[in-house]
Design an enzyme around this catalytic site. Sequence first.
Site, PDB file in Angstrom:
ATOM      1  N   CYS A  97     -37.384  22.025  29.329  1.00 27.08           N
ATOM      2  CA  CYS A  97     -37.238  21.499  27.969  1.00 27.08           C
ATOM      3  C   CYS A  97     -36.418  22.516  27.173  1.00 27.08           C
ATOM      4  O   CYS A  97     -36.716  23.708  27.187  1.00 27.08           O
ATOM      5  CB  CYS A  97     -38.618  21.311  27.337  1.00 27.08           C
ATOM      6  SG  CYS A  97     -38.554  20.886  25.579  1.00 27.08           S
ATOM      7  N   CYS A 100     -38.871  24.221  24.243  1.00 25.01           N
ATOM      8  CA  CYS A 100     -39.983  25.145  24.514  1.00 25.01           C
ATOM      9  C   CYS A 100     -39.872  25.852  25.857  1.00 25.01           C
ATOM     10  O   CYS A 100     -40.747  26.644  26.206  1.00 25.01           O
ATOM     11  CB  CYS A 100     -41.313  24.408  24.416  1.00 25.01           C
ATOM     12  SG  CYS A 100     -41.641  23.240  25.762  1.00 25.01           S
ATOM     13  N   CYS A 120     -35.523  14.814  38.780  1.00 24.66           N
ATOM     14  CA  CYS A 120     -36.799  14.574  39.432  1.00 24.66           C
ATOM     15  C   CYS A 120     -37.868  15.333  38.637  1.00 24.66           C
ATOM     16  O   CYS A 120     -37.956  16.558  38.728  1.00 24.66           O
ATOM     17  CB  CYS A 120     -36.694  15.068  40.873  1.00 24.66           C
ATOM     18  SG  CYS A 120     -38.061  14.631  41.917  1.00 24.66           S
TER      19      CYS A 120
END
Length: 146
Positions: A97, A100, A120
């Site tokens: 991400c 974060c 995936c």
Amino acid sequence: MSGKIHLSDAEWRRRLTPEEYEVLRGHGTERPWTGCFVGTHDAGTYVCAACGNPLFRSGEKFESGTGWPSFTRPVSPDAVTTVEDRSHGMRRSEVRCARCDGHLGHVFPDGPPPTGLRYCMNSVSMRHVADGAPLPALVEGIDAAP
């Protein structure tokens, strides 16, 4: 995307379930065919389970046959980042991400057109928000960078 979120390990442990912590912070992987989003086809947006950052749209999801939810591309180029992963005797591109730095999964160059990519992902690293429902507020973090 809002600013980067920086939390202590103790704060991540308080905010996440043990399974979420193992995958998102410990770079673990859920067993194939066990994640709740493997066969899901509901319209919506998949967001980071740790911070609420929008990651993937359901229209980019496809059945890869690998046992993990797979997508052809993120919602935007800056939604995720990739880092070289040389663990387990392999050379892969880890997907995190962008907000974060939570571990989401890996991206491989064997996906369908038009991108040829297969993102995936681990189901436990995401939440699904149905079309028409408001996206969750982004998690605010201790020492969050502007």
